[in-house]
Design a protein around this motif. Structure first.
Motif, short mmCIF file in Angstrom:
data_model
loop_
_atom_site.label_atom_id
_atom_site.label_comp_id
_atom_site.label_asym_id
_atom_site.label_seq_id
_atom_site.Cartn_x
_atom_site.Cartn_y
_atom_site.Cartn_z
N ALA A 168 0.82 -1.22 0.00
CA ALA A 168 0.00 0.00 0.00
C ALA A 168 0.85 1.26 0.00
CB ALA A 168 -0.94 -0.01 1.20
N ARG A 169 2.11 1.16 0.39
CA ARG A 169 3.00 2.32 0.45
C ARG A 169 3.97 2.38 -0.73
NH1 ARG A 169 6.22 2.56 5.35
NH2 ARG A 169 6.54 4.69 4.68
N PHE A 170 3.71 1.57 -1.78
CA PHE A 170 4.63 1.52 -2.91
C PHE A 170 4.93 2.90 -3.49
CE2 PHE A 170 5.24 1.77 -7.47
CZ PHE A 170 6.49 1.18 -7.56
N ALA A 171 3.89 3.64 -3.86
CA ALA A 171 4.11 4.94 -4.52
C ALA A 171 4.90 5.88 -3.61
CB ALA A 171 2.79 5.57 -4.94
N GLU A 172 4.58 5.88 -2.34
CA GLU A 172 5.29 6.73 -1.37
C GLU A 172 6.76 6.31 -1.27
OE1 GLU A 172 5.35 7.03 3.50
OE2 GLU A 172 3.47 6.46 2.51
N GLN A 173 7.02 5.00 -1.18
CA GLN A 173 8.39 4.51 -1.06
C GLN A 173 9.19 4.73 -2.34
OE1 GLN A 173 7.59 0.49 0.16
NE2 GLN A 173 7.27 1.07 2.31
N ALA A 174 8.58 4.47 -3.49
CA ALA A 174 9.26 4.71 -4.76
C ALA A 174 9.55 6.20 -4.94
CB ALA A 174 8.43 4.16 -5.92
N ASP A 175 8.58 7.03 -4.60
CA ASP A 175 8.76 8.48 -4.72
C ASP A 175 9.92 8.95 -3.84
OD1 ASP A 175 7.93 11.13 -5.63
OD2 ASP A 175 7.19 11.43 -3.58
N ALA A 176 10.00 8.42 -2.62
CA ALA A 176 11.09 8.80 -1.71
C ALA A 176 12.45 8.36 -2.28
CB ALA A 176 10.87 8.19 -0.33
N ALA A 177 12.52 7.14 -2.82
CA ALA A 177 13.77 6.65 -3.40
C ALA A 177 14.16 7.47 -4.62
CB ALA A 177 13.64 5.17 -3.76
N LEU A 178 13.19 7.79 -5.46
CA LEU A 178 13.47 8.61 -6.65
C LEU A 178 13.92 10.01 -6.25
CD1 LEU A 178 10.51 7.28 -8.76
CD2 LEU A 178 12.91 7.26 -9.51
N ALA A 179 13.25 10.61 -5.30
CA ALA A 179 13.63 11.96 -4.84
C ALA A 179 15.04 11.94 -4.24
CB ALA A 179 12.61 12.48 -3.84
N ALA A 180 15.34 10.92 -3.44
CA ALA A 180 16.67 10.81 -2.82
C ALA A 180 17.77 10.65 -3.87
CB ALA A 180 16.70 9.65 -1.83
N SER A 181 17.41 10.08 -5.03
CA SER A 181 18.40 9.90 -6.11
C SER A 181 18.56 11.16 -6.96
CB SER A 181 17.98 8.73 -7.01
OG SER A 181 16.95 9.11 -7.89
N GLY A 182 17.73 12.17 -6.70
CA GLY A 182 17.80 13.41 -7.46
C GLY A 182 16.86 13.47 -8.65
N ALA A 183 16.01 12.47 -8.80
CA ALA A 183 15.08 12.44 -9.95
C ALA A 183 13.91 13.39 -9.71
CB ALA A 183 14.55 11.03 -10.16
N SER A 184 13.38 13.91 -10.79
CA SER A 184 12.15 14.70 -10.72
C SER A 184 11.01 13.87 -11.29
CB SER A 184 12.30 16.01 -11.51
OG SER A 184 12.10 15.78 -12.89
N ARG A 185 9.81 14.34 -11.13
CA ARG A 185 8.64 13.63 -11.66
C ARG A 185 8.53 13.73 -13.18
NH1 ARG A 185 3.94 13.06 -7.56
NH2 ARG A 185 5.14 12.80 -5.65
N ARG A 186 9.39 14.52 -13.81
CA ARG A 186 9.41 14.64 -15.26
C ARG A 186 10.42 13.68 -15.90
NH1 ARG A 186 9.82 19.34 -13.04
NH2 ARG A 186 11.99 19.55 -13.63
N ASP A 187 11.34 13.15 -15.09
CA ASP A 187 12.40 12.29 -15.61
C ASP A 187 11.87 10.90 -15.97
OD1 ASP A 187 14.29 14.30 -15.23
OD2 ASP A 187 14.77 13.61 -13.20
N PRO A 188 12.48 10.24 -16.95
CA PRO A 188 12.06 8.89 -17.30
C PRO A 188 12.38 7.90 -16.17
CG PRO A 188 13.94 9.57 -18.64
CD PRO A 188 13.55 10.74 -17.82
N VAL A 189 11.38 7.09 -15.85
CA VAL A 189 11.52 6.06 -14.82
C VAL A 189 11.15 4.73 -15.46
CG1 VAL A 189 10.72 5.23 -12.58
CG2 VAL A 189 10.93 7.69 -12.99
N PHE A 190 12.07 3.77 -15.38
CA PHE A 190 11.84 2.44 -15.92
C PHE A 190 11.59 1.49 -14.75
CE2 PHE A 190 14.36 4.72 -18.99
CZ PHE A 190 13.60 4.54 -20.14
N LEU A 191 10.46 0.78 -14.80
CA LEU A 191 10.07 -0.13 -13.73
C LEU A 191 10.26 -1.56 -14.18
CD1 LEU A 191 7.64 2.44 -13.46
CD2 LEU A 191 8.29 1.52 -11.23
N LEU A 192 10.87 -2.37 -13.32
CA LEU A 192 11.28 -3.72 -13.66
C LEU A 192 10.80 -4.70 -12.60
CD1 LEU A 192 13.48 -5.36 -15.52
CD2 LEU A 192 14.92 -5.05 -13.51
#
Length: 166
Positions: A87-111
């Motif tokens: 249930a917290r996937f989007a929150e956890q992924a968002d936190a990991a992406l933000a910590a890596s310096g990614a923005s919500r406009r950057d390409p994200v590949f899910l595997l």
């Protein structure tokens, strides 16, 4: 099919509409593991999020992005052993992406293992505001072969992309 205006070091990556295998309402579309790796190599803003379980990361292995100077980001779509949706996937992924310096406009590949969970994760990240959430079709291990084994027919491993045991 639709593409994304991905940009690498000052130069636009061309042909993105050609690498999107399919697009569907709710996410940017499907790409092959090879195309995902090519874009990750060329575009420093692109990120790879592995949505498999901790058990899969540990016992099956992980994509190796060390040659690109980074690591895959990890966020479970489902939680082992019950495989309930996280249930917290989007929150956890968002936190990991933000910590890596990614923005919500950057390409994200899910595997994931074969491309099913990562498609659902791409839809969830798109709903959370990510503009370019792509599913890596075939996943890390791909489809079963005639002998019932994964990793030989399709997917990250079968395409000969770098990976390491967990």
């Amino acid at each position: 099919m639709r593409g994304h205006g991905l940009r690498g070091e000052g130069a636009e990556l061309t042909g993105m509409s050609d690498v999107v295998l399919s697009s569907a309402p709710g996410y940017a579309g499907d790409v092959t593991p090879g195309e995902a790796y090519r874009i990750l190599s060329a575009d420093p803003s692109a990120r790879l999020v592995d949505v498999r379980t901790r058990a899969e990361w540990t016992y099956v292995g992980l994509p190796d992005l060390s040659a690109l100077g980074r690591e895959p980001l990890l966020a479970e779509w489902q939680v082992f052993p019950g495989m309930a949706v996280n249930a917290r996937f989007a929150e956890q992924a968002d936190a990991a992406l933000a910590a890596s310096g990614a923005s919500r406009r950057d390409p994200v590949f899910l595997l994931c293992r074969s491309g099913a969970r990562s498609r659902a994760a791409a839809i969830a990240l798109t709903a959370a505001g990510y503009a370019a959430a792509y599913n890596v079709a075939g996943g890390f291990e791909g489809d079963l072969d005639a002998e019932g084994h994964r990793g030989r027919v399709s997917g990250w491993k079968a395409e000969g992309l770098p990976w390491r045991q967990g």
